[in-house]
Scaffold this active site. Structure first.
Site, mmCIF file in Angstrom:
data_model
loop_
_atom_site.group_PDB
_atom_site.id
_atom_site.type_symbol
_atom_site.label_atom_id
_atom_site.label_comp_id
_atom_site.label_asym_id
_atom_site.label_seq_id
_atom_site.Cartn_x
_atom_site.Cartn_y
_atom_site.Cartn_z
ATOM 1 N N HIS A 170 -16.841 -18.118 31.442
ATOM 2 C CA HIS A 170 -15.612 -18.154 32.958
ATOM 3 C C HIS A 170 -15.211 -17.850 34.093
ATOM 4 C CE1 HIS A 170 -16.053 -22.119 30.009
ATOM 5 N NE2 HIS A 170 -15.263 -21.169 28.919
ATOM 6 N N ASP A 214 -22.141 -20.943 24.094
ATOM 7 C CA ASP A 214 -21.069 -21.770 24.075
ATOM 8 C C ASP A 214 -20.409 -23.536 24.239
ATOM 9 O OD1 ASP A 214 -18.418 -19.649 24.215
ATOM 10 O OD2 ASP A 214 -17.927 -21.535 25.338
ATOM 11 N N HIS A 264 -18.209 -23.944 25.838
ATOM 12 C CA HIS A 264 -17.890 -24.610 27.141
ATOM 13 C C HIS A 264 -18.889 -24.232 27.965
ATOM 14 C CE1 HIS A 264 -14.109 -23.897 24.174
ATOM 15 N NE2 HIS A 264 -14.157 -25.338 24.715
ATOM 16 N N ASP A 269 -18.531 -21.333 19.394
ATOM 17 C CA ASP A 269 -16.827 -22.559 19.198
ATOM 18 C C ASP A 269 -18.144 -23.992 19.186
ATOM 19 O OD1 ASP A 269 -18.234 -21.956 21.697
ATOM 20 O OD2 ASP A 269 -15.970 -21.175 22.394
HETATM 21 ZN ZN LIG Z 1 -16.022 -21.568 24.586
#
Ligand SMILES: [Zn+2]
Length: 382
Positions: A152, A189, A191, A277
């Site tokens: 991120h 991931d 996200h 995740d």
């Molecule tokens: Zn994540």
């Protein structure tokens, strides 16, 4: 040491990663009809990193892996993506400076402690040493148990628990130090890897493929329509998936999209942003993937790497927030890399919940996969 005694899978880990202490945060609970705030460990805590390491050690997997030392990334190496003002801003913030300024910003959900800057330097440097060990043939593939994560992190902003973008720095290093023309980054991931996408958005030398829960975090990041720009158009492949996708949906996404695109691109190195995740117990997403699902996608990526780039595959730890279950999923990712199956049993083996996560394939998931295939067929033969 004879050549045959070399282990094929590297393990990058450094005790400095545990210096990145995110501390406690306040949570709100109901008690006796009124609210009560109580401190709870930050979701991205050192305890998960430690526990993954304990699982690798205790299962015997660490002993089958080749230790690869980490090192500190230099400012010049980070500056291939991050602004020098931002790098300096993070350094000064951990010494007590402000969280934001002309240099950039650190989001409040990304707390930094006194050791965080050093940990972040060693995470990025560990990723680069992983590339080096693979490219020089010291190991065939590697798992980097890094902390803090990176996907991120933007050029001038720490966000989503990430400080420096380890995947971006590693891919850039592979191109600069070893002259690679095509690097593929697969971000599984749950996200969206917004920072990684931004770094290579106009660049066909890095193919970025991300599977993530649709419009989850960051909001509106990772939409199908975000495909890259200019010469990079088509080289950003977003695969947004609905909540509740499960093992079968993830496997289908790899079989129908990730693998065919990878076979056509023919990368010389594959880097995976490996956040576990998407697991069904994760408190920060709802993707319902089991230990067995993670084993399957790791095996699929290993097979792709064997097919296109002599098995050169580097996995970089990103997120994963279930203290109980992420270590299980991570050992299941590592086993295929080494080529062993220790028969490690899922924590919830045989439960109806695991059974459901392994078999579910909703119409919504099938529709999302069909839409992604149709859209990306504008650029790829899939
Ligand atoms: Zn994540």
């Amino acid at each position: 040491m004879s050549h045959t005694s070399m282990r094929r899978t590297g393990l990058i880990f450094d005790d400095r990663y545990l210096l990145h202490d995110t501390g406690a945060e306040s949570t709100v609970r109901m008690r006796g009809g009124s609210f009560e705030t109580s401190p709870e460990g930050h979701p991205s805590s050192t305890s998960i990193t430690k526990r993954i390491k304990e699982f690798l050690d205790g299962s015997g997997l660490t002993a089958m892996m080749q230790p690869v030392a980490a090192r500190a990334a230099s400012e010049d190496e980070l500056a291939v993506y991050h602004t020098r003002e931002y790098i300096e801003g993070v350094r000064s913030h951990v010494q007590g400076g402000p969280m934001q300024g002309a240099w950039g910003e650190i989001e409040s959900d990304t707390p930094l402690g006194a050791g965080s800057f050093e940990a972040a330097l060693y995470a990025a440097g560990g990723a680069m040493n992983g590339v080096q060990a693979i490219m020089q043939g010291e190991v065939r593939n590697a798992y980097a148990l890094l902390r803090p994560p990176g996907h991120h992190a933007a050029s001038n902003r720490a966000m989503g628990f990430c400080i420096f973008n380890n995947a971006v720095v590693a891919a850039d290093y592979a191109r600069r130090a070893f002259g690679l023309e095509r690097v593929m980054i697969v971000d599984w991931d749950v996200h969206h890897g917004n920072g990684t996408q931004d770094a290579f958005y106009a660049d066909q030398g890095v193919l970025f493929v991300s599977l993530h829960q649709h419009n989850w975090y960051p909001r509106l990041s990772g939409e199908l329509e975000q495909v890259g720009s200019g010469a990079g158009a088509g080289y950003t492949v977003n695969i947004p998936l609905p909540a509740g996708t499960g093992d079968r949906g993830y496997r289908a996404a790899f079989e129908q999209l990730v693998i065919p695109v990878g076979l056509q691109y023919r990368p010389q190195l594959i880097i995976i942003s490996a956040g576990q995740d998407a697991n069904w117990l994760d408190p920060l997403a709802q993707q319902m993937v089991t230990m067995s699902g993670f084993r399957a996608i790791s095996q699929l990526m290993l097979t792709l790497a064997e097919e296109v780039c002599d098995g050169r595959l580097l996995l970089l730890q990103e997120g994963g927030y279930s203290l109980a279950y992420v270590p299980y999923c991570t050992v299941a990712v590592v086993e295929p890399l080494i080529g062993v199956d220790l028969g490690l049993v899922d924590l919830y083996e045989g439960s109806s919940e695991v059974e459901r996560c392994m078999t579910i394939l909703t119409q919504e998931t099938q529709d999302a996969l069909a839409a992604a295939k149709k859209w990306h067929s504008n650029w790829w033969n899939i």
